[in-house]
Write a protein that holds these residues in place. Structure first.
Motif, PDB file in Angstrom:
ATOM      1  N   ARG A 303       0.813  -1.220   0.000  1.00 21.02           N
ATOM      2  CA  ARG A 303       0.000   0.000   0.000  1.00 21.02           C
ATOM      3  C   ARG A 303       0.842   1.263   0.000  1.00 21.02           C
ATOM      4  N   GLY A 304       2.160   1.114  -0.138  1.00 19.95           N
ATOM      5  CA  GLY A 304       3.032   2.275  -0.248  1.00 19.95           C
ATOM      6  C   GLY A 304       3.591   2.783   1.055  1.00 19.95           C
ATOM      7  N   GLY A 305       3.402   2.031   2.147  1.00 22.67           N
ATOM      8  CA  GLY A 305       3.919   2.455   3.433  1.00 22.67           C
ATOM      9  C   GLY A 305       5.396   2.168   3.600  1.00 22.67           C
ATOM     10  N   GLN A 306       5.948   2.581   4.729  1.00 20.61           N
ATOM     11  CA  GLN A 306       7.361   2.384   5.036  1.00 20.61           C
ATOM     12  C   GLN A 306       7.504   1.370   6.175  1.00 20.61           C
ATOM     13  N   VAL A 307       8.675   0.718   6.230  1.00 21.03           N
ATOM     14  CA  VAL A 307       8.901  -0.313   7.242  1.00 21.03           C
ATOM     15  C   VAL A 307      10.299  -0.178   7.832  1.00 21.03           C
ATOM     16  N   LEU A 308      10.358  -0.153   9.170  1.00 15.77           N
ATOM     17  CA  LEU A 308      11.616  -0.206   9.906  1.00 15.77           C
ATOM     18  C   LEU A 308      11.690  -1.512  10.675  1.00 15.77           C
ATOM     19  N   ALA A 309      12.895  -2.004  10.906  1.00 20.02           N
ATOM     20  CA  ALA A 309      13.091  -3.179  11.758  1.00 20.02           C
ATOM     21  C   ALA A 309      14.266  -2.926  12.682  1.00 20.02           C
ATOM     22  N   GLU A 310      14.172  -3.459  13.893  1.00 24.36           N
ATOM     23  CA  GLU A 310      15.277  -3.341  14.839  1.00 24.36           C
ATOM     24  C   GLU A 310      16.428  -4.238  14.413  1.00 24.36           C
ATOM     25  N   SER A 311      17.638  -3.778  14.619  1.00 25.70           N
ATOM     26  CA  SER A 311      18.813  -4.543  14.194  1.00 25.70           C
ATOM     27  C   SER A 311      19.122  -5.670  15.171  1.00 25.70           C
ATOM     28  N   GLU A 312      19.859  -6.647  14.684  1.00 24.13           N
ATOM     29  CA  GLU A 312      20.244  -7.785  15.511  1.00 24.13           C
ATOM     30  C   GLU A 312      21.137  -7.363  16.669  1.00 24.13           C
ATOM     31  N   ASP A 313      21.894  -6.285  16.474  1.00 24.42           N
ATOM     32  CA  ASP A 313      22.813  -5.822  17.515  1.00 24.42           C
ATOM     33  C   ASP A 313      22.101  -5.475  18.816  1.00 24.42           C
ATOM     34  N   SER A 314      20.891  -4.921  18.707  1.00 26.27           N
ATOM     35  CA  SER A 314      20.194  -4.479  19.915  1.00 26.27           C
ATOM     36  C   SER A 314      19.000  -5.350  20.291  1.00 26.27           C
ATOM     37  N   ALA A 315      18.494  -6.137  19.353  1.00 27.81           N
ATOM     38  CA  ALA A 315      17.308  -6.953  19.637  1.00 27.81           C
ATOM     39  C   ALA A 315      17.620  -8.026  20.673  1.00 27.81           C
ATOM     40  N   VAL A 316      16.754  -8.140  21.688  1.00 29.02           N
ATOM     41  CA  VAL A 316      16.908  -9.216  22.672  1.00 29.02           C
ATOM     42  C   VAL A 316      16.767 -10.558  21.980  1.00 29.02           C
ATOM     43  N   VAL A 317      15.783 -10.651  21.102  1.00 30.66           N
ATOM     44  CA  VAL A 317      15.597 -11.841  20.268  1.00 30.66           C
ATOM     45  C   VAL A 317      15.372 -11.369  18.833  1.00 30.66           C
ATOM     46  N   TYR A 318      16.260 -11.766  17.943  1.00 30.83           N
ATOM     47  CA  TYR A 318      16.175 -11.307  16.554  1.00 30.83           C
ATOM     48  C   TYR A 318      15.341 -12.293  15.731  1.00 30.83           C
ATOM     49  N   GLY A 319      14.089 -12.491  16.154  1.00 28.09           N
ATOM     50  CA  GLY A 319      13.189 -13.391  15.449  1.00 28.09           C
ATOM     51  C   GLY A 319      12.247 -12.632  14.547  1.00 28.09           C
ATOM     52  N   GLY A 328      11.871  -8.828   2.319  1.00 32.25           N
ATOM     53  CA  GLY A 328      12.352  -7.849   1.358  1.00 32.25           C
ATOM     54  C   GLY A 328      11.605  -6.527   1.420  1.00 32.25           C
ATOM     55  N   CYS A 329      10.735  -6.370   2.426  1.00 26.72           N
ATOM     56  CA  CYS A 329       9.908  -5.161   2.530  1.00 26.72           C
ATOM     57  C   CYS A 329      10.428  -4.135   3.531  1.00 26.72           C
ATOM     58  N   VAL A 330      11.524  -4.452   4.201  1.00 25.76           N
ATOM     59  CA  VAL A 330      12.065  -3.531   5.215  1.00 25.76           C
ATOM     60  C   VAL A 330      12.935  -2.482   4.539  1.00 25.76           C
ATOM     61  N   ASP A 331      12.650  -1.231   4.802  1.00 24.85           N
ATOM     62  CA  ASP A 331      13.402  -0.126   4.207  1.00 24.85           C
ATOM     63  C   ASP A 331      14.680   0.184   4.970  1.00 24.85           C
ATOM     64  N   ARG A 332      14.658  -0.069   6.267  1.00 26.37           N
ATOM     65  CA  ARG A 332      15.791   0.361   7.078  1.00 26.37           C
ATOM     66  C   ARG A 332      15.881  -0.491   8.338  1.00 26.37           C
ATOM     67  N   VAL A 333      17.074  -0.913   8.690  1.00 26.70           N
ATOM     68  CA  VAL A 333      17.333  -1.675   9.912  1.00 26.70           C
ATOM     69  C   VAL A 333      18.106  -0.778  10.859  1.00 26.70           C
ATOM     70  N   VAL A 334      17.585  -0.593  12.069  1.00 30.43           N
ATOM     71  CA  VAL A 334      18.111   0.424  12.976  1.00 30.43           C
ATOM     72  C   VAL A 334      18.285  -0.150  14.380  1.00 30.43           C
ATOM     73  N   PRO A 335      19.411   0.119  15.037  1.00 35.28           N
ATOM     74  CA  PRO A 335      19.547  -0.281  16.442  1.00 35.28           C
ATOM     75  C   PRO A 335      18.534   0.468  17.301  1.00 35.28           C
ATOM     76  N   LEU A 336      18.150  -0.129  18.411  1.00 37.41           N
ATOM     77  CA  LEU A 336      17.122   0.445  19.270  1.00 37.41           C
ATOM     78  C   LEU A 336      17.365   1.916  19.631  1.00 37.41           C
ATOM     79  N   PRO A 337      18.582   2.329  20.008  1.00 38.81           N
ATOM     80  CA  PRO A 337      18.768   3.734  20.392  1.00 38.81           C
ATOM     81  C   PRO A 337      18.445   4.735  19.284  1.00 38.81           C
ATOM     82  N   GLY A 338      18.430   4.275  18.033  1.00 33.94           N
ATOM     83  CA  GLY A 338      18.166   5.186  16.929  1.00 33.94           C
ATOM     84  C   GLY A 338      16.762   5.106  16.359  1.00 33.94           C
ATOM     85  N   ILE A 339      15.909   4.265  16.931  1.00 34.78           N
ATOM     86  CA  ILE A 339      14.602   4.041  16.316  1.00 34.78           C
ATOM     87  C   ILE A 339      13.686   5.257  16.423  1.00 34.78           C
TER      88      ILE A 339
END
Length: 352
Positions: A303-319, A328-339
């Motif tokens: 639908r044209g929206g944007q998607v962020l995901a937390e990075s493995e570096d900061s995720a307690v569980v990277y599931g 393939g729909c995530v635009d940007r992977v960001v550590p928690l402090p930068g979200i």
């Protein structure tokens, strides 16, 4: 493959026996011992070297919080808290201190009542097993470059986002606390959150977030208007959906379907939001076990929206973030402090 070694810490003999019996029936799990208080828990952790500890917070002598701090800080052990439904504030404090997740047990602890936690306990231990094995293997699928936006992200200065929808599970409460408290002011977009949590905990959780955030944060009720500056938390044990009513958007709180594996469901939330907001929506997938949100981010992107995901570096569980990235729909992977800053950048309220 070696079994996951579990230490059970609980001052109730009945609870220790019951929890041990539940876990011993799981393939790949070995209950290596138990402890009746915090001091014995430390001795057993040193002696038995478990992979996982289940912990009751209410114990004599050394309390559960002191033991939790030692287990997580000194021994780097994953801890699964098993606590009564009446102890919501204590549970959130434990999660902020480093507990991996929690299981809500009945207050009375009678046989029939305590057996009600078996499914939830086994599910969470199974997911922790998968996470532990994954971390040991260090085999992860390709991901977008961390903290570097793709061209699809909106440029700063253009108000692109009216709704931010967030998915989280294990590790989510402290992550959400970090995000909400880091905003310097309330911004003109609404926020909806699907945090996997049982009934009876989300109101206290929303109140906790509200005390430290410039946004107004509350547990969602059926019919609530979705408004800028307001964050609605999906009630535990229910699904939160958004629906167009007249000239506005309102929250709908519904019981889960039999097919809903995760509740509150991020997939259900994201999928309901996507056609209403289109390119004006941002989906954020935070730490958590499983794959909830992976179908939803596809709907958001279609639908044209944007998607962020937390990075493995900061995720307690990277599931959940891993599964979202794999679409393939995530635009940007960001550590928690930068979200929080990434959210503002996507909406045109800050620099990318």
């Amino acid at each position: 493959m070696k079994p996951i070694r579990v230490l059970v810490v609980d001052d109730s003999a009945y609870s220790r026996r019951s929890i041990s019996k539940m876990l011993e029936g799981m393939p790949g799990v070995e209950v290596v011992g138990y402890a009746v208080d915090g001091e014995e828990g430390i001795r057993q952790a040193i002696s038995l070297k478990p992979d996982l500890v289940t912990l009751d917070l209410e114990m004599p002598r050394m309390d559960g919080f002191t033991l939790l701090r030692i287990l997580t800080n000194r021994f780097s052990l994953p801890v699964l808290v098993i606590s009564a439904l009446s102890d919501a504030d204590k549970v959130f404090r434990a999660l902020e201190m480093g507990a991996l997740d929690f299981v809500a047990k009945p207050m009375q602890g009678h046989a029939r009542e305590l057996s009600s936690i078996e499914q939830d306990l086994k599910w969470k231990v199974k997911q922790i097993m998968v996470s532990l094995l994954s971390k040991k293997a260090r085999q992860t699928p390709p991901a977008p470059e961390v903290d570097k936006p793709r061209k699809s992200l909106r440029s700063a200065g253009k108000r692109a986002v009216e709704l931010v929808a967030i998915a989280s599970s294990t590790g989510g409460p402290p992550a959400l606390q970090s995000i909400f408290s880091s905003f310097d002011q309330s911004y003109p977009f609404a926020v909806v959150v699907a945090q996997h949590m049982p009934h009876g905990f989300t109101r206290a959780f929303a109140d906790r977030l509200n005390r430290t955030s410039p946004f107004t944060v509350r547990e969602a009720h059926d019919g609530d208007p979705v408004e800028p500056g307001l964050a609605l938390i999906a009630p535990g044990g229910c699904n939160l959906l958004l629906e167009e009513v007249g000239a506005g958007i309102r929250a709908r709180v519904k019981p889960p379907e039999a097919s809903d594996r995760y509740v509150p469901s991020a997939d259900v939330l994201f999928t309901s939001c996507a056609p209403l907001y289109g390119s004006r929506m941002l989906a954020v997938v935070l730490t958590g076990m499983g794959n909830d949100g992976s179908k939803g981010v596809v709907a958001v992107k279609e639908r044209g929206g944007q998607v962020l995901a937390e990075s493995e570096d900061s995720a307690v569980v990277y599931g959940m973030p891993r599964e979202a990235v794999a679409t393939g729909c995530v635009d940007r992977v960001v550590p928690l402090p930068g979200i929080s800053q990434a959210i503002l950048a996507c909406g045109g309220f800050g620099n990318p």
